[in-house]
Design a protein around this motif. Sequence first.
Motif, PDB file in Angstrom:
ATOM      1  N   VAL A  31       0.847  -1.189   0.000  1.00 45.94           N
ATOM      2  CA  VAL A  31       0.000   0.000   0.000  1.00 45.94           C
ATOM      3  C   VAL A  31       0.885   1.242   0.000  1.00 45.94           C
ATOM      4  N   ALA A  32       0.668   2.104  -0.983  1.00 46.55           N
ATOM      5  CA  ALA A  32       1.490   3.313  -1.118  1.00 46.55           C
ATOM      6  C   ALA A  32       0.627   4.437  -1.673  1.00 46.55           C
ATOM      7  N   ASN A  33       1.091   5.662  -1.459  1.00 43.52           N
ATOM      8  CA  ASN A  33       0.325   6.802  -1.972  1.00 43.52           C
ATOM      9  C   ASN A  33       0.837   7.275  -3.329  1.00 43.52           C
ATOM     10  N   GLY A  34       1.773   6.573  -3.896  1.00 45.02           N
ATOM     11  CA  GLY A  34       2.242   6.908  -5.228  1.00 45.02           C
ATOM     12  C   GLY A  34       3.313   7.968  -5.270  1.00 45.02           C
ATOM     13  N   SER A  35       3.772   8.446  -4.108  1.00 46.55           N
ATOM     14  CA  SER A  35       4.817   9.465  -4.114  1.00 46.55           C
ATOM     15  C   SER A  35       6.129   8.896  -4.654  1.00 46.55           C
ATOM     16  N   ARG A  36       6.315   7.605  -4.474  1.00 44.23           N
ATOM     17  CA  ARG A  36       7.460   6.890  -5.057  1.00 44.23           C
ATOM     18  C   ARG A  36       6.897   5.702  -5.818  1.00 44.23           C
ATOM     19  N   PRO A  37       6.958   5.746  -7.137  1.00 43.63           N
ATOM     20  CA  PRO A  37       6.378   4.645  -7.904  1.00 43.63           C
ATOM     21  C   PRO A  37       6.998   3.296  -7.522  1.00 43.63           C
ATOM     22  N   ILE A  38       6.150   2.302  -7.375  1.00 40.32           N
ATOM     23  CA  ILE A  38       6.593   0.954  -7.047  1.00 40.32           C
ATOM     24  C   ILE A  38       6.256   0.067  -8.234  1.00 40.32           C
ATOM     25  N   ARG A  39       7.257  -0.633  -8.719  1.00 38.16           N
ATOM     26  CA  ARG A  39       7.048  -1.510  -9.871  1.00 38.16           C
ATOM     27  C   ARG A  39       6.185  -2.706  -9.494  1.00 38.16           C
ATOM     28  N   PRO A  40       5.247  -3.061 -10.345  1.00 37.70           N
ATOM     29  CA  PRO A  40       4.499  -4.299 -10.117  1.00 37.70           C
ATOM     30  C   PRO A  40       5.461  -5.486 -10.134  1.00 37.70           C
ATOM     31  N   THR A  41       5.171  -6.486  -9.330  1.00 26.67           N
ATOM     32  CA  THR A  41       6.080  -7.614  -9.186  1.00 26.67           C
ATOM     33  C   THR A  41       5.841  -8.718 -10.201  1.00 26.67           C
ATOM     34  N   GLY A  42       4.640  -8.784 -10.758  1.00 29.44           N
ATOM     35  CA  GLY A  42       4.300  -9.887 -11.633  1.00 29.44           C
ATOM     36  C   GLY A  42       3.938 -11.149 -10.857  1.00 29.44           C
ATOM     37  N   ARG A  43       3.959 -11.074  -9.546  1.00 31.68           N
ATOM     38  CA  ARG A  43       3.585 -12.219  -8.701  1.00 31.68           C
ATOM     39  C   ARG A  43       2.069 -12.207  -8.514  1.00 31.68           C
ATOM     40  N   PRO A  44       1.429 -13.355  -8.681  1.00 25.88           N
ATOM     41  CA  PRO A  44      -0.035 -13.386  -8.549  1.00 25.88           C
ATOM     42  C   PRO A  44      -0.520 -13.158  -7.117  1.00 25.88           C
ATOM     43  N   ASN A  45       0.324 -13.373  -6.137  1.00 23.96           N
ATOM     44  CA  ASN A  45      -0.087 -13.209  -4.738  1.00 23.96           C
ATOM     45  C   ASN A  45       0.169 -11.799  -4.204  1.00 23.96           C
ATOM     46  N   VAL A  46       0.737 -10.915  -5.026  1.00 22.04           N
ATOM     47  CA  VAL A  46       1.056  -9.554  -4.584  1.00 22.04           C
ATOM     48  C   VAL A  46       0.135  -8.563  -5.287  1.00 22.04           C
ATOM     49  N   THR A  47      -0.571  -7.774  -4.479  1.00 24.21           N
ATOM     50  CA  THR A  47      -1.473  -6.752  -5.006  1.00 24.21           C
ATOM     51  C   THR A  47      -0.936  -5.385  -4.617  1.00 24.21           C
ATOM     52  N   MET A  48      -0.755  -4.534  -5.620  1.00 28.82           N
ATOM     53  CA  MET A  48      -0.304  -3.167  -5.386  1.00 28.82           C
ATOM     54  C   MET A  48      -1.531  -2.279  -5.222  1.00 28.82           C
ATOM     55  N   ILE A  49      -1.580  -1.544  -4.120  1.00 29.63           N
ATOM     56  CA  ILE A  49      -2.676  -0.628  -3.848  1.00 29.63           C
ATOM     57  C   ILE A  49      -2.097   0.778  -3.806  1.00 29.63           C
ATOM     58  N   THR A  50      -2.578   1.645  -4.689  1.00 32.12           N
ATOM     59  CA  THR A  50      -2.154   3.044  -4.664  1.00 32.12           C
ATOM     60  C   THR A  50      -3.326   3.869  -4.155  1.00 32.12           C
ATOM     61  N   VAL A  51      -3.110   4.521  -3.032  1.00 33.80           N
ATOM     62  CA  VAL A  51      -4.142   5.368  -2.440  1.00 33.80           C
ATOM     63  C   VAL A  51      -3.847   6.810  -2.809  1.00 33.80           C
ATOM     64  N   GLU A  52      -4.828   7.677  -2.601  1.00 31.46           N
ATOM     65  CA  GLU A  52      -4.593   9.087  -2.911  1.00 31.46           C
ATOM     66  C   GLU A  52      -3.534   9.660  -1.979  1.00 31.46           C
ATOM     67  N   ALA A  53      -2.904  10.734  -2.428  1.00 31.23           N
ATOM     68  CA  ALA A  53      -1.876  11.375  -1.619  1.00 31.23           C
ATOM     69  C   ALA A  53      -2.515  12.016  -0.396  1.00 31.23           C
ATOM     70  N   GLY A  54      -1.778  12.022   0.682  1.00 28.92           N
ATOM     71  CA  GLY A  54      -2.263  12.654   1.904  1.00 28.92           C
ATOM     72  C   GLY A  54      -1.733  11.924   3.120  1.00 28.92           C
ATOM     73  N   ALA A  55      -1.681  12.647   4.207  1.00 33.08           N
ATOM     74  CA  ALA A  55      -1.139  12.091   5.443  1.00 33.08           C
ATOM     75  C   ALA A  55      -1.985  10.908   5.913  1.00 33.08           C
ATOM     76  N   ASP A  56      -1.329   9.818   6.171  1.00 28.58           N
ATOM     77  CA  ASP A  56      -1.918   8.636   6.801  1.00 28.58           C
ATOM     78  C   ASP A  56      -2.977   7.905   5.977  1.00 28.58           C
ATOM     79  N   ILE A  57      -3.154   8.229   4.709  1.00 34.43           N
ATOM     80  CA  ILE A  57      -4.181   7.542   3.928  1.00 34.43           C
ATOM     81  C   ILE A  57      -3.796   6.082   3.689  1.00 34.43           C
ATOM     82  N   ALA A  58      -2.522   5.818   3.394  1.00 32.03           N
ATOM     83  CA  ALA A  58      -2.076   4.427   3.249  1.00 32.03           C
ATOM     84  C   ALA A  58      -2.192   3.700   4.587  1.00 32.03           C
ATOM     85  N   ASP A  59      -1.823   4.376   5.664  1.00 32.99           N
ATOM     86  CA  ASP A  59      -1.945   3.787   6.999  1.00 32.99           C
ATOM     87  C   ASP A  59      -3.400   3.443   7.308  1.00 32.99           C
TER      88      ASP A  59
END
Length: 154
Positions: A31-59
């Motif tokens: 889970v990340a807010n997109g401030s630092r792009p994270i590459r998708p892993t290609g693993r079927p068990n890993v889900t990338m969640i990008t939340v909107e920018a803002g304090a504690d939104i990923a938390d």
Amino acid sequence: MTTLYIDGDACPVRDEVYRVADRLGLPVFVVANGSRPIRPTGRPNVTMITVEAGADIADDWIAERVTRADVCITSDIPLASRCLAKGARAVASNGKVWTPDNIGSALAGREIGRHLREMGLNTGGPAPLTKQDRSHFLSALDTLVRAAQRERIA
């Protein structure tokens, strides 16, 4: 099933988590807010969640979903505290396991550091992650996952 939640914006041990998750067949949410792009892993068990920018939104996203059967990987002390309050387990990237016994003093120390920084004092940043830290992390993660799985079965 035990799920791993990664506080993803500044997590230096994502690859280690992926290897553990692959070995044990566990789902992972990064889970990340997109401030630092994270590459998708290609693993079927890993889900990338990008939340909107803002304090504690990923938390907030993690804290709303984590359960007693899960493990959160975070160096964010308030998030670790929220996960512990829900009965989940939490570990920092250096292998420090957050517990009900140590989270209170960690929160207090964080607050003192914030106050000192507001006064203009340099409190330094986190130390760079060492090979020993990564080893401690892998050991702690394995221990926490096994404990969560045992509890889930019981």
